[in-house]
Design an enzyme around this catalytic site. Structure first.
Site, PDB file in Angstrom:
ATOM      1  CG  HIS A  82      -1.990   1.052   1.166  1.00  0.00           C
ATOM      2  ND1 HIS A  82      -1.745   2.360   1.512  1.00  0.00           N
ATOM      3  CD2 HIS A  82      -3.287   0.986   0.789  1.00  0.00           C
ATOM      4  CE1 HIS A  82      -2.867   3.059   1.363  1.00  0.00           C
ATOM      5  NE2 HIS A  82      -3.813   2.251   0.912  1.00  0.00           N
ATOM      6  CD  GLU A 152      -2.715   2.394  -2.934  1.00  0.00           C
ATOM      7  OE1 GLU A 152      -3.713   2.695  -2.276  1.00  0.00           O
ATOM      8  OE2 GLU A 152      -1.638   2.037  -2.418  1.00  0.00           O
ATOM      9  N   GLY A 158      -7.175   9.992  -0.438  1.00  0.00           N
ATOM     10  CA  GLY A 158      -7.646  10.824   0.658  1.00  0.00           C
ATOM     11  C   GLY A 158      -7.575  12.311   0.409  1.00  0.00           C
ATOM     12  CB  SER A 197     -10.492  10.336  -3.770  1.00  0.00           C
ATOM     13  OG  SER A 197      -9.500  10.919  -2.939  1.00  0.00           O
ATOM     14  N   GLY A 218     -10.918   3.306   0.580  1.00  0.00           N
ATOM     15  CA  GLY A 218     -10.357   3.707   1.870  1.00  0.00           C
ATOM     16  C   GLY A 218     -11.412   4.250   2.802  1.00  0.00           C
ATOM     17  N   GLY A 219     -11.441   5.571   2.952  1.00  0.00           N
ATOM     18  CA  GLY A 219     -12.318   6.209   3.931  1.00  0.00           C
ATOM     19  C   GLY A 219     -13.786   5.887   3.766  1.00  0.00           C
TER      20      GLY A 219
END
Length: 238
Positions: A82, A152, A158, A197, A218-219
């Protein structure tokens, strides 16, 4: 580094929302929750994976977690390479490849992350960097069954910044060509995910790009209410 046992309620909500999903769903909680999460989903979707592993099966590596330990929890996959591991801990392609090899040897699917920085993108080095990462990070043991590639772009993680659909397509096409050249036509089946994102508002258009087979989220994966629309967007493409 998000989630204590209270966060398992969100996992249960995902289980409840997708009793018979038309796509593969994988949740990668922190190592402290791997066993509990695996027990929760036994016989149900989603699958459970880990966020990282060591390149050795065992040894004097205090604080680390090995691929056999991950498999012992009931998890079936592990993320390696990552961008945060590469950036913060200076993990090299060689180390990422060793981790992926150990994941394969332990019966785990390796999700190998690759991606360029903003400086590399702005200086026209994107495909050169991606090519080197694919060549250096993907072990010879990789197959379409035991390996997933996750593109990514570091500058999009993010930040709310999203590459254009054309930029995403260019890199995903390049990765597919690179894999096929090295491993043969079977790599047409290897899943290549996009991460950076990804949100409910942009997931559908990203999934419509050729050679984008899913997302590394992710988030937006921390809450079922945010994650389910992304899953639904992918299901609508299959």
């Amino acid at each position: 580094m998000n989630g204590t046992s209270a966060a398992l309620a969100e996992l249960q909500a995902i289980v409840n929302a997708h009793p018979a999903p038309g796509v593969d769903i994988l949740i990668c909680p922190p190592a402290t929750l791997l066993f509990q999460a695996s027990q929760m989903v036994t016989g149900h979707a989603p699958d459970i994976g880990a966020q990282d592993c060591h390149s050795a099966a065992s040894g004097a590596h205090t604080g680390d977690i090995s691929a056999p330990m991950i498999a012992d929890t009931g998890a079936t996959a592990v993320i390696v390479g990552h961008s945060e591991r590469r950036e913060t801990y200076k993990e090299t392609n060689d180390l990422v490849r060793a981790k992926a090899s150990k994941a394969h040897a332990s019966g785990l699917t390796a999700i190998i992350c690759i991606g360029e920085t903003l400086v590399e993108r702005d200086t026209g080095q994107t495909l050169q960097v991606i090519g080197a990462q694919v060549s250096g990070s993907v072990p010879d043991s990789a197959t379409s069954a035991n390996t997933v590639i996750a593109y990514e772009p570091v500058w999009a993680i993010g930040t709310g910044k999203i590459p254009t659909l054309e930029q995403i397509g260019e890199v995903h096409d390049f990765i597919r060509e690179n894999l096929t050249s090295r491993f043969g036509s079977a790599m047409a089946e290897m899943r290549i995910l996009y991460g950076g994102s990804v949100k409910p508002t942009n997931a559908a258009e990203i999934f419509a790009v050729p050679n984008v087979d899913g997302a590394l989220v992710g988030g937006a994966s921390l809450r079922e209410a945010d994650f389910t629309p992304i899953i639904n967007a992918l299901e609508s493409t299959v």
